[in-house]
Design a protein around this motif. Sequence first.
Motif, PDB file in Angstrom:
ATOM      1  N   ARG A  77      45.334 -12.484 -44.112  1.00 39.63           N
ATOM      2  CA  ARG A  77      44.038 -13.168 -44.116  1.00 39.63           C
ATOM      3  C   ARG A  77      43.203 -12.640 -42.880  1.00 39.63           C
ATOM      4  N   ASP A  78      41.726 -12.216 -43.357  1.00 42.97           N
ATOM      5  CA  ASP A  78      41.014 -11.661 -42.263  1.00 42.97           C
ATOM      6  C   ASP A  78      39.987 -12.895 -41.871  1.00 42.97           C
ATOM      7  N   ASP A  79      40.268 -13.219 -40.465  1.00 39.63           N
ATOM      8  CA  ASP A  79      39.382 -14.680 -40.166  1.00 39.63           C
ATOM      9  C   ASP A  79      37.990 -14.234 -39.974  1.00 39.63           C
ATOM     10  N   ALA A  80      37.584 -12.976 -39.890  1.00 39.43           N
ATOM     11  CA  ALA A  80      36.225 -12.761 -39.986  1.00 39.43           C
ATOM     12  C   ALA A  80      35.374 -13.074 -41.489  1.00 39.43           C
ATOM     13  N   TYR A  81      36.144 -13.188 -42.551  1.00 45.64           N
ATOM     14  CA  TYR A  81      35.874 -13.517 -43.912  1.00 45.64           C
ATOM     15  C   TYR A  81      36.133 -14.915 -43.941  1.00 45.64           C
ATOM     16  N   ALA A  82      34.843 -15.666 -44.329  1.00 42.01           N
ATOM     17  CA  ALA A  82      34.913 -17.431 -44.146  1.00 42.01           C
ATOM     18  C   ALA A  82      35.441 -17.806 -45.435  1.00 42.01           C
ATOM     19  N   TYR A  83      35.380 -16.781 -46.365  1.00 36.68           N
ATOM     20  CA  TYR A  83      35.612 -17.572 -47.956  1.00 36.68           C
ATOM     21  C   TYR A  83      36.593 -16.521 -48.513  1.00 36.68           C
ATOM     22  N   GLN A  84      37.558 -17.088 -49.291  1.00 35.67           N
ATOM     23  CA  GLN A  84      38.451 -16.407 -50.073  1.00 35.67           C
ATOM     24  C   GLN A  84      39.004 -17.225 -51.437  1.00 35.67           C
ATOM     25  N   SER A  85      39.199 -16.305 -52.275  1.00 36.04           N
ATOM     26  CA  SER A  85      40.090 -16.814 -53.531  1.00 36.04           C
ATOM     27  C   SER A  85      41.429 -16.104 -53.331  1.00 36.04           C
TER      28      SER A  85
END
Length: 250
Positions: free
Chosen positions: A168-176
Motif C-alpha cells: 500500500r502506497d500512502d501517497a495514493y489516497a484511494y485504492q481498489s
Amino acid sequence: MNIYIDGKSITNDQLTQWKRKRVKKVFNILGYKSAEINDPDSMIDKLTNLKMESSYQEMYNKLESKLKLSKTVMRMGAFLSGSRRKFSQTEIHLDGITAEEAIKGIDTLMLNSSDKNNRVNLSACPDHYALRPLGENELEVIETTGNSPLPVQFFIVFNDETGLQTPRDDAYAYQSAGVARLKDGTVIGGVRHQMKDTKTGIKVKLSVEFPAMSPTILIKSHQMHLACEFSYWLQWIKGQKNNNGRASLD
C-alpha cells in the motif's frame, strides 16, 4: 492519457495492435467468424453485442470445458507457488478527472449490476466474458488473463487484503484492492489498484498478483490487458462526468 509499462510509454498503435490480436482470438473462442479487422474498436463493439445477446449461463456453457481445464491448471500453479507471487503492473496518467471520481466510478462498474454497466465492462477488453457482481463486495470474473490459451473463472472479494503482497502506497489516497479465489476457495492472487490526484488529473498504479509459477510471458501480456481495460473505464467515467457534470454513479 498516458500509459506506462515498465517505465516505458505505450503508444496508441501498440495498444491497437494488441486489441487486434485479442479480438480475433475471442471471436474464435466463441465460435464466430471475424471479418478482416481494420478497426479493432469497431470489432470490439460487434463482439460486445454478441456477448450481450447471451445470458450468463449461455456464456458459461460455451466456455465450460475450457474453464474446468484452466481451474485445474490454476489450482496446481497456486499449490506449487505457495505464497510466492508475480506481479503484472501498469501505470496510467489522465487529465480532467479526480481520483475520488475515478474510484467511485470503478467501484460502481464492478459492484452495481445493470445492463449499462455490463456493456461497459464487456467493452473494456475483448478478453472479458463476464464481470458479475455477487453481494456487496464480490465480483465474479470470467476472462482470459494475459495471453493464456484458456479463459479462467475467479472471484474477487474487495476490501479483503489477506495475503496481498503489493505494498500500500500512502501517497495514493484511494485504492481498489481484493483477493482473487477460485470457486473452491483456492487463493490465486489478488489486485491492488491505487489512485491519487495530480495537478491536472490522476495517476493510477495498477497491480495484479499471480501465482509465481505463472509464465512470465503471461504476466507481461496482462500488463496490456490492464492498459486496455482501465484506459477504457477511466475514459468512460470521465466522459460521463463531462456529459452530466459529474462522474456517473448509477
